[in-house]
Design a protein around this motif. Sequence first.
Motif, mmCIF file in Angstrom:
data_model
loop_
_atom_site.group_PDB
_atom_site.id
_atom_site.type_symbol
_atom_site.label_atom_id
_atom_site.label_comp_id
_atom_site.label_asym_id
_atom_site.label_seq_id
_atom_site.Cartn_x
_atom_site.Cartn_y
_atom_site.Cartn_z
ATOM 1 N N GLN A 124 0.958 -1.005 0.312
ATOM 2 C CA GLN A 124 0.359 -0.544 0.057
ATOM 3 C C GLN A 124 0.921 0.925 0.057
ATOM 4 O OE1 GLN A 124 -2.462 -0.573 3.493
ATOM 5 N NE2 GLN A 124 -4.254 -1.295 2.143
ATOM 6 N N ASP A 125 2.363 0.709 0.770
ATOM 7 C CA ASP A 125 2.889 2.420 0.127
ATOM 8 C C ASP A 125 3.792 2.890 -0.573
ATOM 9 O OD1 ASP A 125 4.488 0.246 1.497
ATOM 10 O OD2 ASP A 125 5.597 1.414 3.261
ATOM 11 N N PHE A 126 3.694 1.778 -1.356
ATOM 12 C CA PHE A 126 4.584 1.637 -2.579
ATOM 13 C C PHE A 126 4.283 3.224 -3.617
ATOM 14 C CE2 PHE A 126 5.107 0.973 -6.839
ATOM 15 C CZ PHE A 126 6.561 0.551 -7.152
ATOM 16 N N ARG A 127 5.840 4.031 -4.159
ATOM 17 C CA ARG A 127 5.772 4.731 -4.560
ATOM 18 C C ARG A 127 6.973 4.509 -5.331
ATOM 19 N NH1 ARG A 127 1.657 5.376 -2.688
ATOM 20 N NH2 ARG A 127 1.779 6.722 -0.361
ATOM 21 N N PHE A 128 6.843 4.996 -6.039
ATOM 22 C CA PHE A 128 7.914 4.674 -7.711
ATOM 23 C C PHE A 128 8.540 6.618 -8.288
ATOM 24 C CE2 PHE A 128 4.525 3.486 -9.519
ATOM 25 C CZ PHE A 128 4.153 3.829 -11.404
ATOM 26 N N GLY A 131 10.679 11.805 -7.373
ATOM 27 C CA GLY A 131 9.602 12.078 -6.451
ATOM 28 C C GLY A 131 8.699 11.520 -5.951
ATOM 29 N N GLY A 132 8.779 10.474 -6.488
ATOM 30 C CA GLY A 132 7.846 9.526 -5.695
ATOM 31 C C GLY A 132 6.609 9.995 -6.243
ATOM 32 N N ALA A 133 7.139 10.303 -7.797
ATOM 33 C CA ALA A 133 5.647 10.471 -8.219
ATOM 34 C C ALA A 133 4.043 9.561 -8.277
ATOM 35 C CB ALA A 133 5.869 11.858 -9.009
ATOM 36 N N GLY A 134 5.414 8.315 -8.475
ATOM 37 C CA GLY A 134 4.368 7.365 -9.024
ATOM 38 C C GLY A 134 3.676 6.383 -7.910
ATOM 39 N N THR A 135 2.365 6.474 -7.831
ATOM 40 C CA THR A 135 1.297 5.197 -6.883
ATOM 41 C C THR A 135 0.673 4.426 -7.156
ATOM 42 O OG1 THR A 135 -0.329 6.782 -7.344
ATOM 43 C CG2 THR A 135 0.525 7.528 -5.482
ATOM 44 N N ARG A 149 -2.303 -5.919 -14.669
ATOM 45 C CA ARG A 149 -2.999 -5.595 -13.756
ATOM 46 C C ARG A 149 -2.464 -5.540 -12.426
ATOM 47 N NH1 ARG A 149 -5.098 -10.230 -13.180
ATOM 48 N NH2 ARG A 149 -4.333 -10.899 -10.673
ATOM 49 N N VAL A 150 -2.566 -4.123 -11.499
ATOM 50 C CA VAL A 150 -2.242 -4.186 -10.458
ATOM 51 C C VAL A 150 -3.138 -4.734 -9.198
ATOM 52 C CG1 VAL A 150 -1.436 -1.445 -9.142
ATOM 53 C CG2 VAL A 150 -1.472 -2.269 -11.539
ATOM 54 N N ASP A 151 -2.419 -5.165 -8.475
ATOM 55 C CA ASP A 151 -3.250 -5.360 -6.943
ATOM 56 C C ASP A 151 -1.895 -5.389 -5.825
ATOM 57 O OD1 ASP A 151 -4.591 -7.216 -8.536
ATOM 58 O OD2 ASP A 151 -4.183 -8.971 -7.791
ATOM 59 N N VAL A 152 -2.668 -4.608 -5.629
ATOM 60 C CA VAL A 152 -2.168 -3.884 -4.193
ATOM 61 C C VAL A 152 -2.814 -4.551 -2.887
ATOM 62 C CG1 VAL A 152 -1.963 -1.828 -2.254
ATOM 63 C CG2 VAL A 152 -2.567 -1.536 -4.633
#
Length: 319
Positions: A124-128, A131-135, A149-152
């Motif tokens: 849930q806290d993934f950033r990429f 500047g960490g713009a990717g959530t 597909r993206v699974d959190v």
Amino acid sequence: MILFRDPSEIPVDFGPSVVAIGKFDGVHAGHRAVIERARVDAASAHRKVVAVTFDRNPLSLLRPDLCPRDVSGVTQKIQQLAETGVDATLMLTFDEELAEWEPREFVERVLVQPLRTRTVLVGQDFRFGRGGAGTPEVLAQLGEEFGFRVDVVEDVRAIDVDRRVSSTWIRELLAEGDVTDAAKLLGRPASVWGEVVHGLKRGRELGFPTANLSPELEGFVPADGVYAGWLVDEGSADGLRSGTRYPAAISVGTNPTFDDVHKRQVEAYVLDETDLDLYGHRVEVQFVERVRGMIAFNGIEALIEQMTKDVSHVRSALS
């Protein structure tokens, strides 16, 4: 497990893949939940399972003043990821160039082109991206465009204290010397990894010869004290591997009785071994239970008496 150091190393016919992305510092229970979900998804569709991670904490470059100590070093992380059963790990070098990639560029250069990704799993806290713009939401939008597909995956939480399992929590426990509870979150004993070097040989003079680890070791060194644990001989520096595991009494600290060790050191006395030559070998020292804190003794005889008691405690703890 196949290890890739750069997307360019991935064969053109590799994939399709189910990818788990994260720092994976410590490869603890929360990380393994993400990877296990990836393995289940991959098995149902006959796809490769790939862990995508970094060779350092991105904060070490972006905000070194805020960067915590690693729970696991790079060598440890590779071994720990291999033990989860993934087919491959892509260990990205986090440098200034990678830090400037926009989220779209990261997706295209890491997930789409080389890995032919069909599913991405993140916490849930993934950033990429820059500047960490990717959530996770941004990743899902890009997934719709590029066909994955993206699974959190929800956090793994401790029920009794309602706290998420995290590397931060593990660091706190190790800093207190609580290696027992840290092991519960890690799913294995906390450990450090490094080369055995020559020390002052004071342990040998006292009847308890120790293997001293180089200060340039990997892993989070727990609080000063004496621990019960294991020394695993990974082999000599020339690549010859042993894999032998020995019960050990482990000392962490500066040896206050003599007051002539100025940096914290990790040393392990292998029980009942007096002629074991490990110099130059790379070893893993695993911490199972804290026996006591580090204190200064009033003389050599008092120290030897306590060390004898410590060894007896260690023997019982590991039996």
